[in-house]
Design a protein around this motif. Structure first.
Motif, mmCIF file in Angstrom:
data_model
loop_
_atom_site.group_PDB
_atom_site.id
_atom_site.type_symbol
_atom_site.label_atom_id
_atom_site.label_comp_id
_atom_site.label_asym_id
_atom_site.label_seq_id
_atom_site.Cartn_x
_atom_site.Cartn_y
_atom_site.Cartn_z
ATOM 1 N N ASN A 285 2.615 8.770 -6.744
ATOM 2 C CA ASN A 285 3.556 9.327 -5.768
ATOM 3 C C ASN A 285 4.477 8.284 -5.157
ATOM 4 N N THR A 286 3.974 7.088 -4.973
ATOM 5 C CA THR A 286 4.756 6.056 -4.275
ATOM 6 C C THR A 286 5.228 4.920 -5.170
ATOM 7 N N GLY A 287 4.598 4.760 -6.331
ATOM 8 C CA GLY A 287 4.922 3.619 -7.195
ATOM 9 C C GLY A 287 4.194 2.355 -6.800
ATOM 10 N N GLU A 288 3.295 2.444 -5.812
ATOM 11 C CA GLU A 288 2.539 1.260 -5.395
ATOM 12 C C GLU A 288 1.547 0.855 -6.480
ATOM 13 N N ILE A 289 1.552 -0.425 -6.821
ATOM 14 C CA ILE A 289 0.617 -0.951 -7.828
ATOM 15 C C ILE A 289 -0.681 -1.347 -7.122
ATOM 16 N N LEU A 290 -1.761 -0.657 -7.439
ATOM 17 C CA LEU A 290 -3.066 -0.964 -6.844
ATOM 18 C C LEU A 290 -3.790 -2.038 -7.637
ATOM 19 N N GLY A 291 -3.488 -2.111 -8.906
ATOM 20 C CA GLY A 291 -4.091 -3.123 -9.762
ATOM 21 C C GLY A 291 -3.224 -3.357 -10.978
ATOM 22 N N MET A 292 -3.104 -4.601 -11.384
ATOM 23 C CA MET A 292 -2.374 -4.968 -12.598
ATOM 24 C C MET A 292 -3.027 -6.217 -13.146
ATOM 25 N N ALA A 293 -3.452 -6.174 -14.395
ATOM 26 C CA ALA A 293 -4.215 -7.307 -14.917
ATOM 27 C C ALA A 293 -3.929 -7.539 -16.385
ATOM 28 N N VAL A 294 -4.134 -8.773 -16.789
ATOM 29 C CA VAL A 294 -4.048 -9.187 -18.184
ATOM 30 C C VAL A 294 -5.287 -10.028 -18.479
ATOM 31 N N THR A 477 5.089 4.462 -15.534
ATOM 32 C CA THR A 477 6.075 5.023 -14.608
ATOM 33 C C THR A 477 6.548 6.391 -15.086
ATOM 34 N N ALA A 478 6.771 6.533 -16.395
ATOM 35 C CA ALA A 478 7.203 7.814 -16.951
ATOM 36 C C ALA A 478 6.113 8.872 -16.812
ATOM 37 N N VAL A 479 4.872 8.517 -17.155
ATOM 38 C CA VAL A 479 3.764 9.464 -17.046
ATOM 39 C C VAL A 479 3.522 9.843 -15.584
ATOM 40 N N SER A 480 3.736 8.883 -14.671
ATOM 41 C CA SER A 480 3.583 9.174 -13.245
ATOM 42 C C SER A 480 4.574 10.231 -12.781
ATOM 43 N N THR A 490 10.138 3.889 -8.425
ATOM 44 C CA THR A 490 10.222 2.459 -8.738
ATOM 45 C C THR A 490 8.863 1.816 -8.459
ATOM 46 N N PRO A 491 8.194 1.293 -9.470
ATOM 47 C CA PRO A 491 6.910 0.626 -9.226
ATOM 48 C C PRO A 491 7.130 -0.655 -8.423
ATOM 49 N N THR A 507 9.369 -3.453 5.761
ATOM 50 C CA THR A 507 8.375 -2.635 5.076
ATOM 51 C C THR A 507 9.004 -2.032 3.816
ATOM 52 N N TYR A 508 8.150 -1.741 2.850
ATOM 53 C CA TYR A 508 8.605 -1.177 1.575
ATOM 54 C C TYR A 508 7.924 0.167 1.367
ATOM 55 N N GLY A 509 8.701 1.206 1.110
ATOM 56 C CA GLY A 509 8.142 2.530 0.870
ATOM 57 C C GLY A 509 8.385 2.965 -0.557
ATOM 58 N N GLU A 510 8.173 4.252 -0.800
ATOM 59 C CA GLU A 510 8.398 4.773 -2.137
ATOM 60 C C GLU A 510 9.895 4.755 -2.447
ATOM 61 N N GLY A 511 10.219 4.448 -3.681
ATOM 62 C CA GLY A 511 11.617 4.416 -4.103
ATOM 63 C C GLY A 511 11.837 5.420 -5.218
ATOM 64 N N ILE A 512 12.278 6.630 -4.855
ATOM 65 C CA ILE A 512 12.516 7.669 -5.862
ATOM 66 C C ILE A 512 13.869 7.425 -6.512
ATOM 67 N N ARG A 513 13.866 7.286 -7.825
ATOM 68 C CA ARG A 513 15.100 7.034 -8.553
ATOM 69 C C ARG A 513 15.816 8.334 -8.913
ATOM 70 N N ARG A 514 15.064 9.336 -9.348
ATOM 71 C CA ARG A 514 15.664 10.630 -9.697
ATOM 72 C C ARG A 514 14.547 11.614 -10.034
ATOM 73 N N GLN A 515 14.895 12.894 -10.019
ATOM 74 C CA GLN A 515 13.962 13.917 -10.478
ATOM 75 C C GLN A 515 14.310 14.240 -11.924
ATOM 76 N N VAL A 516 13.295 14.204 -12.784
ATOM 77 C CA VAL A 516 13.509 14.365 -14.225
ATOM 78 C C VAL A 516 13.181 15.785 -14.670
ATOM 79 N N VAL A 517 12.054 16.289 -14.222
ATOM 80 C CA VAL A 517 11.645 17.660 -14.555
ATOM 81 C C VAL A 517 11.141 18.337 -13.290
ATOM 82 N N SER A 518 10.951 19.649 -13.360
ATOM 83 C CA SER A 518 10.560 20.413 -12.174
ATOM 84 C C SER A 518 9.068 20.273 -11.873
ATOM 85 N N ALA A 519 8.730 20.527 -10.609
ATOM 86 C CA ALA A 519 7.329 20.447 -10.175
ATOM 87 C C ALA A 519 6.474 21.489 -10.894
ATOM 88 N N LYS A 520 7.051 22.670 -11.160
ATOM 89 C CA LYS A 520 6.302 23.734 -11.826
ATOM 90 C C LYS A 520 5.875 23.310 -13.234
#
Length: 544
Positions: A285-294, A477-480, A490-491, A507-520
Motif C-alpha cells: 500500500n505504501t511502497g515501504e521496504i520492510l526488508g531487502m537482502a542479497v 512494485t508491479a505485483v503490489s 514508488t518503493p 517525513t516520507y509517505g506513500e508515493g502513488i505514481r498512477r492507477q493502472v487497473v481498477s480495485a474491482k
C-alpha cells in the motif's frame, strides 16, 4: 673659490636665464619626488585596505596550524528505532617530525645518548602494526608538524600509545586525536541496503543516497605557533564548532530483515546457488521496504574483505597475489559483492508475470473468469510451437483454473485477444519500461523489445513471462499494484529525517505514481491467486 662666488660668476657670464633654468629643474625634481611619494602612499593604502584580508590570510597560514573537528555522522535506524549504522570513537595517532628533530638536537647538545627516531619507530610499529619503514619515512618530513601514523586506532591500542608517551616523556612529539568512525552494530545485516562510507562520505546504499543529510559539517581548531613550532598564547586560538549530521529512520524492520536473510541463505545453500540470491519484503500500500537482502552478504565494518564465495573464486583463478591480474579480479569481485542485486540486475519473471497479464485482460474484459479453455500442452503462434510447462496438457479448464495451474496456452490465448498495442501500453503502465525511483543508487532497467518491433509472437511469449527481463524491484512494485487495488507506488526506504536534537525535519509517505487497473479487478485477481494456494492450485505447497 666658494660655491656662492662660483654661482655668481656663472650668473654674470650666463645671465638671468641660467637662474630660471636651475629653478625649473628644482621644481621638476620636486614634482617627480611628489609623484613617487603619492604612488607609494596609494600602494600602502591599497595593501592595508583592499588586500588586507589576503595578506592577513597569508600571514595566518604561515603562523597557524589547523585541525579538523570532525562532525558526527548521523545515525541510521530501523522503523522501530533500532540503530543500524552509528559511530564509535577511535583515534588518529600522529607525530610531529619538526618537534622530534628539535628535541633530538637539544638532547645531543646535553650529551644525552638517546635516538628518539629509533625509539618512536620501534614502539609505534609494534603497537600499531605498521612497518618501521613507514614510520621512518614520516620522521624524515622534518619541516612538518603533523604526520599521520595510523587512523581508526582502537581504544585498547590508544591506551598502549598513551602509556608509551608517558613513559618516555614524548608529549609534543607523539600525539593522539579522537575521531568518529562509522560502525554497524549488526555487521552484515542489510549490508547491500545500508552501504558503507569512505574518507569522502557514503560510497554505497543509503549511506551514499543520503550522504548530504548524514554527513554534517566539520569544525576547525586553529592554533597559532611561533617560528619554533611552539604554541602561542591562548588569545591566538580559534575554535569553530562542528555541526553533526541528521539521523535517518528507515522503513526497514530488523526482525523482517533478519528472517528474510535467514531464508535466502538457506535457499541458496540448499539449491547449490550459482548466482547470488535476492529478496524484497514491501508494504504493497505504501511502497515501504520492510526488508531487502542479497546473499552472500558482506561485513559492513570491513567491506574491503571478500565474502567466502568471492574469495574462493579469487583463489581458484590461479593468479599470484602480487600480480596485476589478481588485483584486477579482486576489484571486480568487490564491485560485484557490493552491488545490490535486488535493484541492479534483471531476470526473467516467468510465471509471476501471469498475475499482471490476468489483471490486463480482465480489466479490458476480453475474458470471463469462468470461460472455458482447452490446453493440449502447446499452442502454435505465427508458425512457432510454444509449449506449456505441462507438456501433456491440462485438458479442459476455465480461465481461473488456467491462472491457478499456471497454464501457458491459456495465457497466450487471452494475451493475443488483448492485442500487442494494448498489452504494451499496460506493460509500460505497470512500470516495466522505467525505473521505480527507489531511493538507492544504481537502479537498473529490464530488457524488453521496443514497441515498434513488438510482434504477436512476442506478445504470446510475454504473456506468460518469458523472453524479457525485469528487475526484482520492478516486479514486486508491479505485483503490489494488483495487491493494493491498482495503484503503482514508488518503493522507498526512508521514513523520516531528524536533527541531532531529535526534531523531525522531513517525513516520507506513500508515493502513488498512477492507477493502472481498477480495485474491482484487483480484488478478483487476488481471490483467484489466494484460492490457487489454499485450494488445489499449482502453488498449493506455498499455503501457510
Amino acid at each position: 673659490m666658494s660655491l656662492r662666488k662660483l654661482f655668481r660668476k656663472k650668473q654674470e657670464i650666463f645671465g638671468e636665464p641660467f637662474e630660471r633654468d636651475v629653478t625649473l629643474k628644482a621644481w621638476i625634481l620636486l614634482g617627480v619626488l611628489g609623484v613617487l611619494f603619492l604612488g607609494l602612499t596609494i600602494r600602502i593604502l591599497y595593501l592595508q585596505t583592499a588586500k588586507y584580508s589576503y595578506y592577513r590570510t597569508e600571514v595566518m597560514e604561515q603562523m597557524t596550524t589547523q585541525s579538523t573537528v570532525q562532525a558526527d555522522r548521523g545515525t541510521i535506524y530501523d522503523r522501530n528505532g533500532v540503530p543500524l549504522a552509528t559511530n564509535i570513537t577511535t583515534y588518529r595517532v600522529f607525530i610531529s617530525p619538526s618537534s622530534i628533530l628539535r628535541e633530538q638536537t637539544e638532547k645531543n647538545k646535553n650529551g644525552e645518548n638517546i635516538d628518539l627516531g629509533a625509539l618512536i619507530t620501534e614502539n609505534l610499529s609494534n603497537i600499531l602494526y605498521v612497518t618501521p619503514d613507514f614510520v621512518q619515512a614520516q620522521l624524515k618530513e622534518t619541516k612538518k608538524l603533523d604526520r599521520t601514523i595510523k587512523r581508526e586506532v582502537s581504544e585498547a591500542k590508544a591506551n598502549e600509545v598513551r602509556a608509551f608517551i608517558q613513559e618516555y616523556g614524548l608529549q609534543g612529539m607523539v600525539h593522539m586525536q579522537a575521531t568518529s568512525t562509522r560502525h554497524y552494530p549488526y555487521a552484515t545485516l542489510a549490508s547491500h541496503v545500508l552501504g558503507f562510507t569512505g574518507s569522502d562520505g557514503g560510497l554505497y546504499g543509503l549511506e551514499y543516497s543520503y550522504n548530504s543529510m548524514l554527513a554534517g559539517t566539520n569544525g576547525r581548531y586553529i592554533i597559532a605557533r611561533d617560528a619554533l613550532g611552539n604554541e602561542m598564547p591562548y588569545g591566538y586560538e580559534e575554535y569553530i564548532e562542528a555541526e553533526d549530521g541528521n539521523n535517518l529512520t528507515t522503513t526497514l524492520d530488523v526482525f523482517v530483515q533478519s528472517a528474510l536473510e535467514e531464508q535466502l541463505e538457506a535457499a541458496y545453500i540448499e539449491s547449490g546457488g550459482k548466482n547470488r540470491a535476492a529478496g524484497i519484503v514491501m508494504d504493497v500500500n505504501t511502497g515501504e521496504i520492510l526488508g531487502m537482502a542479497v546473499y552472500p552478504y558482506f561485513n559492513l565494518n570491513d567491506p574491503w574483505v571478500l565474502d567466502m564465495d568471492s574469495q574462493a573464486k579469487l583463489d581458484s583463478a590461479g593468479f599470484g597475489a602480487d600480480t596485476e591480474e589478481y588485483a584486477a579480479l579482486k576489484r571486480e569481485l568487490l564491485l560485484s559483492m557490493w552491488s545490490n542485486k535486488s535493484i541492479t540486475e534483471s531476470y526473467i519473471p516467468g510465471s509471476t508475470f501471469k498475475v499482471i497479464t490476468a489483471a490486463m485482460v480482465l480489466e479490458e474484459d476480453v475474458v470471463k473468469v469462468d470461460e472455458g479453455f482447452t490446453c493440449q500442452g502447446h499452442k502454435t503462434v505465427l508458425g512457432h510451437i510454444i509449449h506449456c510447462h505441462k507438456t501433456t496438457g491440462h485438458g479442459a479448464l476455465t480461465f481461473t483454473q488456467g491462472i491457478q495451474q499456471s497454464c501457458n496456452p491459456v495465457l497466450m490465448s487471452v494475451g493475443l485477444r488483448l492485442g500487442a498495442e494494448k498489452f504494451y501500453s499496460y506493460f509500460a503502465a505497470f512500470g516495466y519500461t522505467e525505473k521505480t525511483g527507489i531511493d538507492l543508487p544504481g537502479e537498473g532497467l529490464g530488457i524488453y523489445a521496443p514497441q515498434t518491433a513488438f510482434t504477436d509472437l512476442d506478445l504470446a511469449i510475454y504473456s506468460f513471462g518469458q523472453n524479457f527481463n525485469v528487475t526484482l524491484i520492478q516486479q514486486i512494485t508491479a505485483v503490489s499494484a494488483v495487491a493494493n487495488g491498482g495503484y503503482l507506488v514508488t518503493p522507498h526506504l526512508m521514513k523520516q529525517v531528524s536533527d541531532s536534537d531529535g526534531n523531525v525535519i522531513k517525513t516520507y509517505g506513500e508515493g502513488i505514481r498512477r492507477q493502472v487497473v481498477s480495485a474491482k479487478i484487483c480484488e478478483t485477481v487476488s481471490d483467484i491467486l489466494e484460492k490457487g494456494v489454499s485450494g488445489d492450485g499449482g502453488a498449493k505447497n506455498a499455503y501457510v
